[in-house]
Design a protein around this motif. Sequence first.
Motif, PDB file in Angstrom:
ATOM      1  N   ALA A 275       4.184 -10.104 -12.511  1.00  0.00           N
ATOM      2  CA  ALA A 275       4.340 -11.079 -11.455  1.00  0.00           C
ATOM      3  C   ALA A 275       4.635 -10.250 -10.230  1.00  0.00           C
ATOM      4  CB  ALA A 275       5.636 -11.856 -11.656  1.00  0.00           C
ATOM      5  N   GLN A 276       5.400  -9.106 -10.142  1.00  0.00           N
ATOM      6  CA  GLN A 276       5.529  -8.421  -8.983  1.00  0.00           C
ATOM      7  C   GLN A 276       4.662  -7.919  -8.199  1.00  0.00           C
ATOM      8  OE1 GLN A 276       8.514  -5.215  -9.514  1.00  0.00           O
ATOM      9  NE2 GLN A 276       8.603  -4.918  -7.446  1.00  0.00           N
ATOM     10  N   THR A 277       3.438  -7.228  -9.309  1.00  0.00           N
ATOM     11  CA  THR A 277       2.306  -6.655  -8.729  1.00  0.00           C
ATOM     12  C   THR A 277       1.294  -7.826  -8.126  1.00  0.00           C
ATOM     13  OG1 THR A 277       2.384  -4.937 -10.242  1.00  0.00           O
ATOM     14  CG2 THR A 277       0.050  -5.287  -9.217  1.00  0.00           C
ATOM     15  N   MET A 278       1.216  -8.986  -8.880  1.00  0.00           N
ATOM     16  CA  MET A 278       0.351  -9.964  -8.143  1.00  0.00           C
ATOM     17  C   MET A 278       0.734 -10.399  -6.773  1.00  0.00           C
ATOM     18  SD  MET A 278      -1.077 -13.526 -10.319  1.00  0.00           S
ATOM     19  CE  MET A 278      -2.476 -12.885 -11.012  1.00  0.00           C
ATOM     20  N   GLY A 279       2.159 -10.574  -6.823  1.00  0.00           N
ATOM     21  CA  GLY A 279       2.629 -11.414  -5.582  1.00  0.00           C
ATOM     22  C   GLY A 279       2.621 -10.112  -4.502  1.00  0.00           C
ATOM     23  N   LYS A 280       2.681  -9.020  -4.811  1.00  0.00           N
ATOM     24  CA  LYS A 280       2.557  -7.878  -3.543  1.00  0.00           C
ATOM     25  C   LYS A 280       0.983  -8.015  -2.987  1.00  0.00           C
ATOM     26  CE  LYS A 280       6.117  -4.379  -4.814  1.00  0.00           C
ATOM     27  NZ  LYS A 280       6.328  -2.947  -4.993  1.00  0.00           N
ATOM     28  N   ILE A 281       0.039  -8.383  -3.845  1.00  0.00           N
ATOM     29  CA  ILE A 281      -1.293  -8.173  -3.567  1.00  0.00           C
ATOM     30  C   ILE A 281      -1.499  -9.448  -2.868  1.00  0.00           C
ATOM     31  CG2 ILE A 281      -3.729  -8.476  -4.322  1.00  0.00           C
ATOM     32  CD1 ILE A 281      -2.954  -6.757  -6.884  1.00  0.00           C
ATOM     33  N   LYS A 282      -1.096 -10.593  -3.175  1.00  0.00           N
ATOM     34  CA  LYS A 282      -1.449 -11.618  -2.442  1.00  0.00           C
ATOM     35  C   LYS A 282      -0.789 -11.784  -1.156  1.00  0.00           C
ATOM     36  CE  LYS A 282      -0.229 -16.309  -1.337  1.00  0.00           C
ATOM     37  NZ  LYS A 282       1.088 -16.509  -0.460  1.00  0.00           N
ATOM     38  N   ARG A 283       0.644 -11.341  -1.112  1.00  0.00           N
ATOM     39  CA  ARG A 283       1.264 -11.137   0.271  1.00  0.00           C
ATOM     40  C   ARG A 283       0.535 -10.164   1.121  1.00  0.00           C
ATOM     41  NH1 ARG A 283       7.583  -9.353   1.425  1.00  0.00           N
ATOM     42  NH2 ARG A 283       7.749 -10.153   3.584  1.00  0.00           N
ATOM     43  N   LYS A 284       0.090  -9.234   0.712  1.00  0.00           N
ATOM     44  CA  LYS A 284      -0.429  -8.216   1.545  1.00  0.00           C
ATOM     45  C   LYS A 284      -1.748  -8.586   2.167  1.00  0.00           C
ATOM     46  CE  LYS A 284      -1.105  -4.042   3.270  1.00  0.00           C
ATOM     47  NZ  LYS A 284      -0.038  -3.653   4.572  1.00  0.00           N
ATOM     48  N   HIS A 285      -2.375  -9.369   1.321  1.00  0.00           N
ATOM     49  CA  HIS A 285      -3.752 -10.083   1.856  1.00  0.00           C
ATOM     50  C   HIS A 285      -3.486 -10.861   3.014  1.00  0.00           C
ATOM     51  CE1 HIS A 285      -7.599 -12.390   1.805  1.00  0.00           C
ATOM     52  NE2 HIS A 285      -7.030 -13.554   1.856  1.00  0.00           N
ATOM     53  N   TRP A 286      -2.301 -11.956   2.888  1.00  0.00           N
ATOM     54  CA  TRP A 286      -2.078 -12.836   3.951  1.00  0.00           C
ATOM     55  C   TRP A 286      -1.379 -12.012   5.290  1.00  0.00           C
ATOM     56  CZ3 TRP A 286      -4.510 -16.919   4.345  1.00  0.00           C
ATOM     57  CH2 TRP A 286      -5.069 -17.535   3.542  1.00  0.00           C
ATOM     58  N   ALA A 287      -0.604 -11.317   4.864  1.00  0.00           N
ATOM     59  CA  ALA A 287       0.237 -10.242   6.074  1.00  0.00           C
ATOM     60  C   ALA A 287      -0.947  -9.620   6.724  1.00  0.00           C
ATOM     61  CB  ALA A 287       0.951  -9.337   5.440  1.00  0.00           C
ATOM     62  N   VAL A 288      -1.820  -8.882   6.269  1.00  0.00           N
ATOM     63  CA  VAL A 288      -2.895  -8.382   7.055  1.00  0.00           C
ATOM     64  C   VAL A 288      -3.814  -9.380   7.686  1.00  0.00           C
ATOM     65  CG1 VAL A 288      -5.088  -6.834   6.910  1.00  0.00           C
ATOM     66  CG2 VAL A 288      -3.122  -6.341   5.492  1.00  0.00           C
ATOM     67  N   GLU A 289      -4.338 -10.441   7.215  1.00  0.00           N
ATOM     68  CA  GLU A 289      -5.023 -11.449   7.944  1.00  0.00           C
ATOM     69  C   GLU A 289      -4.146 -11.999   9.061  1.00  0.00           C
ATOM     70  OE1 GLU A 289      -5.673 -15.668   8.724  1.00  0.00           O
ATOM     71  OE2 GLU A 289      -4.292 -15.117   7.232  1.00  0.00           O
ATOM     72  N   ASN A 290      -2.844 -12.470   8.727  1.00  0.00           N
ATOM     73  CA  ASN A 290      -2.033 -13.055  10.071  1.00  0.00           C
ATOM     74  C   ASN A 290      -1.690 -11.999  11.179  1.00  0.00           C
ATOM     75  OD1 ASN A 290      -1.737 -15.509   8.699  1.00  0.00           O
ATOM     76  ND2 ASN A 290       0.026 -14.642   7.485  1.00  0.00           N
ATOM     77  N   GLU A 291      -1.476 -10.709  10.631  1.00  0.00           N
ATOM     78  CA  GLU A 291      -1.521  -9.776  11.697  1.00  0.00           C
ATOM     79  C   GLU A 291      -2.565  -9.404  12.502  1.00  0.00           C
ATOM     80  OE1 GLU A 291      -0.295  -4.926  12.359  1.00  0.00           O
ATOM     81  OE2 GLU A 291       0.105  -5.951  10.360  1.00  0.00           O
TER      82      GLU A 291
END
Length: 364
Positions: A275-291
């Motif tokens: 769960a931790q790894t999947m959550g990090k990957i998903k969050r990194k996707h949105w963080a980069v896209e939003n930035e």
Amino acid sequence: MKLKNGIASPSTVSRMLSRIDEELALYGFMEWIGEIVDTRGKHLAIDGKALRGATEKTKTFKSPMVMNVIETETDLVLAQFPMKDKTCEITEIPKALEMFRLEGSTVTIDAIGTQTTIMKQILKQGGHFVLCVKKNQPEAEKEINEFMKQMGKDYCKRQKDSSAAVKYPEMMDKYTEHSTFEHGHGRTDYRTSRACTDPSILTKTQDEWPFIKTIGQTCQVRIETVRDSKGNDITPSKVEFLKAGSRRNPIPVNTDGAGKDIQCMGMISDMELDAQTMGKIKRKHWAVENELHHVLDDSFREDRSPARTSRNMLALIRKYAYNLLRLAMLESSERLLMTEMMDRFADDSQLREKYVFKCIPHLN
């Protein structure tokens, strides 16, 4: 360039850019950035962005789109692919994937990319994927969300009593859960990720998606900070907010879309992930896209540009500028904002010369 008659007007620049072959320009951009960063074994985020300023210039009054491919470790843009509107994403994503070497890479796309043909293409090219499951896959979305809701309850039971009866006892050893929270920017974000490396509850895994190895869910509860008349923080806890909302949000909104109070979405991957790894990957996707989108719209004012025939070339030039600034930020030992690096480029001719006219070494 000697400009004897001064700097050309915006309309002249626009006419010049509109006569450049967009496809060849894109290949030139990809060749340039491809010599700096390798895509193999990396996390590539693919996401579309609307060019809102050009909306009224189109016949359909739909916002033209640009699909960006971003390498999340460096936040560098690897490519952009112009589209007429958002409905073109499904057909353009496979074309974009063909342009990259994906051996060992992880590809993330919004729910519109959760298509069997796209998954198979990523696997065929030697890559992996972590994709969202939303309304466009209604059966899978319902199965995942109902299963994860039950597993979450059972997980809490087992945390209190290891011998407690649960609905899926055979799944408990393959289930993980990870929670975090952050306070800042006038809000508190609570995030919970759940993952199970036994996807057998998914009907599609029996025929269409036999390559899926992990199913999961990410949930986010966003609570805006509330203060009383004296300035004291009276923001409710997560439990209180879910029950009765807050002064600013009496009825928490539970639906898809950025900025909503409660968001839950299913996830699938061909890799075995906790769960931790999947959550990090998903969050990194949105963080980069939003930035990236924030910089393009706020610093480069992309959403205000009314350009029509030259809009795609202007968008590509912004990507050049964005990448040069990002490369300088990566090399700097200071933690700088994009606007701060822009000021340095404006004031330092040697810095401009270094990144614009000299060779940039490959990022190992």
